[in-house]
Design a protein around this motif. Structure first.
Motif, PDB file in Angstrom:
ATOM      1  N   TRP A  63       0.821  -1.211   0.000  1.00 26.32           N
ATOM      2  CA  TRP A  63       0.000   0.000   0.000  1.00 26.32           C
ATOM      3  C   TRP A  63       0.855   1.262   0.000  1.00 26.32           C
ATOM      4  O   TRP A  63       0.616   2.194  -0.765  1.00 26.32           O
ATOM      5  CB  TRP A  63      -0.909   0.019   1.219  1.00 26.32           C
ATOM      6  N   TYR A 193      -8.923  -4.876  -4.792  1.00 27.77           N
ATOM      7  CA  TYR A 193      -9.140  -4.055  -3.596  1.00 27.77           C
ATOM      8  C   TYR A 193      -7.844  -3.560  -2.966  1.00 27.77           C
ATOM      9  O   TYR A 193      -7.866  -2.685  -2.104  1.00 27.77           O
ATOM     10  CB  TYR A 193     -10.001  -4.791  -2.558  1.00 27.77           C
ATOM     11  N   GLN A 195      -5.431  -2.191  -4.918  1.00 28.26           N
ATOM     12  CA  GLN A 195      -4.930  -1.130  -5.780  1.00 28.26           C
ATOM     13  C   GLN A 195      -5.446   0.235  -5.318  1.00 28.26           C
ATOM     14  O   GLN A 195      -6.611   0.376  -4.943  1.00 28.26           O
ATOM     15  CB  GLN A 195      -5.337  -1.393  -7.239  1.00 28.26           C
ATOM     16  N   ASP A 196      -4.539   1.226  -5.335  1.00 29.89           N
ATOM     17  CA  ASP A 196      -4.875   2.609  -4.954  1.00 29.89           C
ATOM     18  C   ASP A 196      -5.375   2.686  -3.515  1.00 29.89           C
ATOM     19  O   ASP A 196      -6.138   3.586  -3.153  1.00 29.89           O
ATOM     20  CB  ASP A 196      -5.938   3.203  -5.891  1.00 29.89           C
ATOM     21  N   PHE A 197      -4.919   1.772  -2.662  1.00 30.54           N
ATOM     22  CA  PHE A 197      -5.466   1.675  -1.314  1.00 30.54           C
ATOM     23  C   PHE A 197      -5.238   2.950  -0.507  1.00 30.54           C
ATOM     24  O   PHE A 197      -6.117   3.409   0.215  1.00 30.54           O
ATOM     25  CB  PHE A 197      -4.865   0.474  -0.582  1.00 30.54           C
ATOM     26  N   THR A 199      -4.908   6.069  -1.524  1.00 32.45           N
ATOM     27  CA  THR A 199      -5.766   7.156  -1.991  1.00 32.45           C
ATOM     28  C   THR A 199      -7.217   6.927  -1.592  1.00 32.45           C
ATOM     29  O   THR A 199      -7.919   7.870  -1.200  1.00 32.45           O
ATOM     30  CB  THR A 199      -5.669   7.292  -3.523  1.00 32.45           C
ATOM     31  N   GLU A 200      -7.678   5.692  -1.652  1.00 33.40           N
ATOM     32  CA  GLU A 200      -9.073   5.404  -1.370  1.00 33.40           C
ATOM     33  C   GLU A 200      -9.389   5.338   0.129  1.00 33.40           C
ATOM     34  O   GLU A 200     -10.542   5.493   0.518  1.00 33.40           O
ATOM     35  CB  GLU A 200      -9.472   4.086  -2.041  1.00 33.40           C
ATOM     36  N   ASN A 201      -8.354   5.099   0.952  1.00 27.14           N
ATOM     37  CA  ASN A 201      -8.579   4.920   2.389  1.00 27.14           C
ATOM     38  C   ASN A 201      -7.614   5.770   3.221  1.00 27.14           C
ATOM     39  O   ASN A 201      -6.881   5.252   4.061  1.00 27.14           O
ATOM     40  CB  ASN A 201      -8.420   3.442   2.753  1.00 27.14           C
ATOM     41  N   TYR A 204      -7.753   5.389   7.150  1.00 26.05           N
ATOM     42  CA  TYR A 204      -7.534   4.110   7.800  1.00 26.05           C
ATOM     43  C   TYR A 204      -6.275   4.204   8.668  1.00 26.05           C
ATOM     44  O   TYR A 204      -5.224   4.635   8.188  1.00 26.05           O
ATOM     45  CB  TYR A 204      -7.406   3.009   6.742  1.00 26.05           C
ATOM     46  N   LEU A 232      -3.245   6.769 -10.799  1.00 20.79           N
ATOM     47  CA  LEU A 232      -3.947   5.656 -10.184  1.00 20.79           C
ATOM     48  C   LEU A 232      -4.142   4.493 -11.156  1.00 20.79           C
ATOM     49  O   LEU A 232      -4.184   4.679 -12.376  1.00 20.79           O
ATOM     50  CB  LEU A 232      -5.305   6.122  -9.662  1.00 20.79           C
ATOM     51  N   LYS A 234      -6.874   2.399 -11.029  1.00 18.83           N
ATOM     52  CA  LYS A 234      -8.280   2.311 -11.399  1.00 18.83           C
ATOM     53  C   LYS A 234      -8.756   3.497 -12.211  1.00 18.83           C
ATOM     54  O   LYS A 234      -9.742   3.394 -12.933  1.00 18.83           O
ATOM     55  CB  LYS A 234      -9.142   2.170 -10.144  1.00 18.83           C
ATOM     56  N   ARG A 235      -8.046   4.618 -12.063  1.00 17.92           N
ATOM     57  CA  ARG A 235      -8.386   5.808 -12.854  1.00 17.92           C
ATOM     58  C   ARG A 235      -7.080   6.347 -13.444  1.00 17.92           C
ATOM     59  O   ARG A 235      -6.572   7.374 -13.006  1.00 17.92           O
ATOM     60  CB  ARG A 235      -9.063   6.867 -11.979  1.00 17.92           C
TER      61      ARG A 235
END
Length: 237
Positions: A63, A193, A195-197, A199-201, A204, A232, A234-235
């Motif tokens: 991550w 899940y 990938q890009d952890f 940025t997305e979380n 956490y 990213l 995913k994007r």
């Protein structure tokens, strides 16, 4: 480690606990700790003129390593995955056993006309992880969290070997570098899940304590290499 695995089981089911909902008890390097300032490599690879290149680094939980290199100018893609084992065992559950030969790794696709392999190595050793920790990184323990460079060419291996020797001679880390140089590169992308952890979380607790400080160190120590918007998986840009 066990709490991280339980979190990922929740993630795979489509939900996540953030903020105060999950306390992370860890012996990780404090967020206040400083990254190590190190010189650039004396040897480097010149641009080949053949387009993009790939580098594969392992430095503990992927991550944070992915999150750092997604903020580096010249990096076009950084994917979390597994390196060192076979395709049949390239899954999070299998790799977490520590018996597959895999390490959590990140495959970096970069433009050598914008950022050199040597600069990527400098960032890897300086801010992306602690290269003096053997078969662990912060709170995560086991050979799957080892520090390793999976050279994708003999030229990369030569530069990496020379840089480890150079850095050990400086004694800036206070302890010997234990990074493994592995000349048989393999890479298998991790589950979606992962990938890009970062940025997305971003809230956490594991990310807050262990990984966000790495991006801040990148911004502070390598301001000319830092970009605020991550590239990213995913994007993609």
């Amino acid at each position: 480690m066990l709490r991280r695995r339980r979190l990922l089981q929740v993630l795979a089911g489509g939900s996540i606990l953030l903020g105060g909902g999950l306390l992370w008890q860890t012996a990780a390097r404090s967020a206040a700790d400083e990254a190590v300032r190190i010189p650039p490599p004396a040897q480097d690879l010149p641009p080949s003129g053949q387009g993009v290149e790939k580098a594969i680094f392992a430095g503990g939980c992927f991550w944070g390593v992915q999150g750092v290199f997604q903020h580096v100018k010249g990096v076009q893609r950084a994917v979390s995955g597994y390196s060192g084992g076979t395709a049949s065992t390239a899954s999070y559950e299998a790799v977490s056993s520590g018996r597959t030969g895999h390490a959590e790794s990140v495959e970096i696709t970069y433009d050598p006309a914008q950022v050199s392999y040597g600069t990527l190595l400098q960032i890897f050793f300086s801010v992306a992880h602690d290269p003096t920790q053997l078969n662990r990184q912060g709170p995560d323990m086991g050979p799957q969290y080892r520090s390793a460079i999976f050279a994708t060419s003999p030229a990369q291996l030569k530069v990496a070997q020379a840089y480890v020797t150079q850095l050990d001679a400086t004694r800036l880390f206070g302890k010997p570098i234990v990074t493994r140089l592995e000349d048989k590169p393999s890479f298998f992308p991790a589950e979606v899940y992962h990938q890009d952890f970062m940025t997305e979380n971003p809230r956490y607790p594991y990310i807050v304590v262990n990984d966000l400080p790495k991006v801040e160190h990148l911004k502070r120590l390598f301001p000319d290499r830092y970009r605020s918007e991550p590239v990213l998986v995913k994007r993609p840009r």
